[in-house]
Design an enzyme around this catalytic site. Sequence first.
Site, PDB file in Angstrom:
ATOM      1  N   ASP A  62      -6.369  73.498  16.456  1.00 55.88           N
ATOM      2  CA  ASP A  62      -5.977  73.112  17.810  1.00 55.88           C
ATOM      3  C   ASP A  62      -4.633  73.686  18.270  1.00 55.88           C
ATOM      4  O   ASP A  62      -3.639  73.624  17.531  1.00 55.88           O
ATOM      5  CB  ASP A  62      -5.839  71.594  17.903  1.00 55.88           C
ATOM      6  CG  ASP A  62      -7.057  70.852  17.409  1.00 55.88           C
ATOM      7  OD1 ASP A  62      -8.025  71.488  16.972  1.00 55.88           O
ATOM      8  OD2 ASP A  62      -7.034  69.611  17.450  1.00 55.88           O
ATOM      9  N   GLU A 238     -11.714  63.398  21.256  1.00 60.25           N
ATOM     10  CA  GLU A 238     -10.452  63.893  20.729  1.00 60.25           C
ATOM     11  C   GLU A 238      -9.688  64.651  21.815  1.00 60.25           C
ATOM     12  O   GLU A 238     -10.222  64.968  22.881  1.00 60.25           O
ATOM     13  CB  GLU A 238     -10.683  64.855  19.551  1.00 60.25           C
ATOM     14  CG  GLU A 238     -11.319  64.244  18.331  1.00 60.25           C
ATOM     15  CD  GLU A 238     -11.404  65.225  17.175  1.00 60.25           C
ATOM     16  OE1 GLU A 238     -10.983  64.860  16.078  1.00 60.25           O
ATOM     17  OE2 GLU A 238     -11.889  66.366  17.372  1.00 60.25           O
TER      18      GLU A 238
END
Length: 528
Positions: A62, A238
């Site tokens: 990420d 998320e």
Amino acid sequence: MNIKKITNPLSLLLIFGILITACQSSENRQEGVETASQEATTYNEQYRPQFHFSPAKNWMNDPNGLVYHDGEYHLFYQYNPFGDTWGHMSWGHAVSDDLVHWEHLPVALEEENNVMIFSGSAVVDHNNTSGFGSADNPPMVAIYTGHHTDQELQDQRIAYSTDNGRSWTKYEGNPVLDEEMANFRDPKVIWHEGSQQWVMVVALPTEYKVRFYGSENLKEWNLLSEFGPSGATGGIWECPDLFELAVDGDSDQSKWVLQVDLNPGGPFGGSGSQYFVGEFDGKTFAQDPDTEGETRWVDYGKDFYAVQSYDNIPENNGRRIWISWMNNWQYAEQIPTSPWRSAMTIPRSLSLQTFDDGIHLVHQPVQELQQLRGEHHQFEQQEISGASDLLAEVSSNGNQLEVIASFSVDEADTVGFKVAQGTSEETVVAYDAVNGYLFVDRTNSGQTDFNENFAGVHKAPLKQVEGEVKLHIFIDRSSVEVFGNDGRVVITDRIFPSDGSDGISLFTTGGSAELQSLDIWQLNSSWN
């Protein structure tokens, strides 16, 4: 342990081995990032992206802490300093002054004391509400999830920097938010001007919800509200994001966008990213009633996840820009790259536009990418029928390209391109006029057998505009990003073609189409 009291030679050897391994691990942790600038002079391994960010070595996922400060765009990211699969999560770090050319910096936040550094965001605390800096030197503050490896617990923590991100201090009062939950992560923090407070949106993954918290100083947080479940709930939620955008460029009309990732449950399996449009008053997010029950995908490809937008971009710039992880958890650890694994998408600027079915998020490649344009080929008013040889002159160097094409579909059932094309390989990027969708077909794109979920056809619904379709395509060795009708829909896919599979050609099926205009640029590398 007192080494002087140990006389067993085997014990001594074991202890010294541990010490040597610890020293080597420390060296390797820095080597993975500090030597990146030297390695970037080559950066030419098979499948190495040439104008997408990738680490010099080891694992990345990420994007984290995207923030602009003192002329630099900061890109932090989930990073494993010790290997090319997930683990030992820390924050890697790079900076750029143009979103195209990146300078690697040492690891910013390291795993320690049984706490991994999971995803989060960063802000510039201009008013020094945290007290970490001063009015003349406001601190940069990172807000991240502490993932405990010795117990099932995730909490929210902060760290600060007063030297533009070059060094970081973890707050001695961490954690700043602990709800004693095993799944409670990925804080996105913004300054909300209307309520004069910091707002954190954080995911409750297994409940398909996000929570909003408020703070005056980034240290003490109060619960404001919750949102969800809504939209897609086929996997855990998320990496939320929250921002305000003008509608149709009208500064007097704006909406708030809440973006939430989910895994699995994406549009074609595995990871995916969805968004909601509505209102946010500093406490509660209210989804527009006419969008309830819908799932709106940010990107229809398989390789767009954990997207995050930049904070603190100057008002005179006026853009909301974001970057996503270009991978999918179904096969992320198996993609055939070495000595690194994973890449980021190209940066994209965002807008909200009104269409006949409501207000939608539109994204376009940032204009800074145009500086990479090299050799240019241009075509106009060409009839395309079947397999065309129009692009033979550019088909020998097609693994770093930008393509902008406009078609009148006419009689064709399908019209588009075959890219990364070789004697037995091709990736198809085309428009299906019969069914009204843009698609990328990577079933025959090269290496696909490393995971059963990789090969496939990925489709995005797209209407013609007055009988025409526009495609904007970026091809970069191991990726294809397609923007349909000026970013109305987007498809992002990784591909792994063989050496020599770098051709590009035009084709139609079922009849002819008119190529109204076509511009193709060879793109230079951003690493040299």
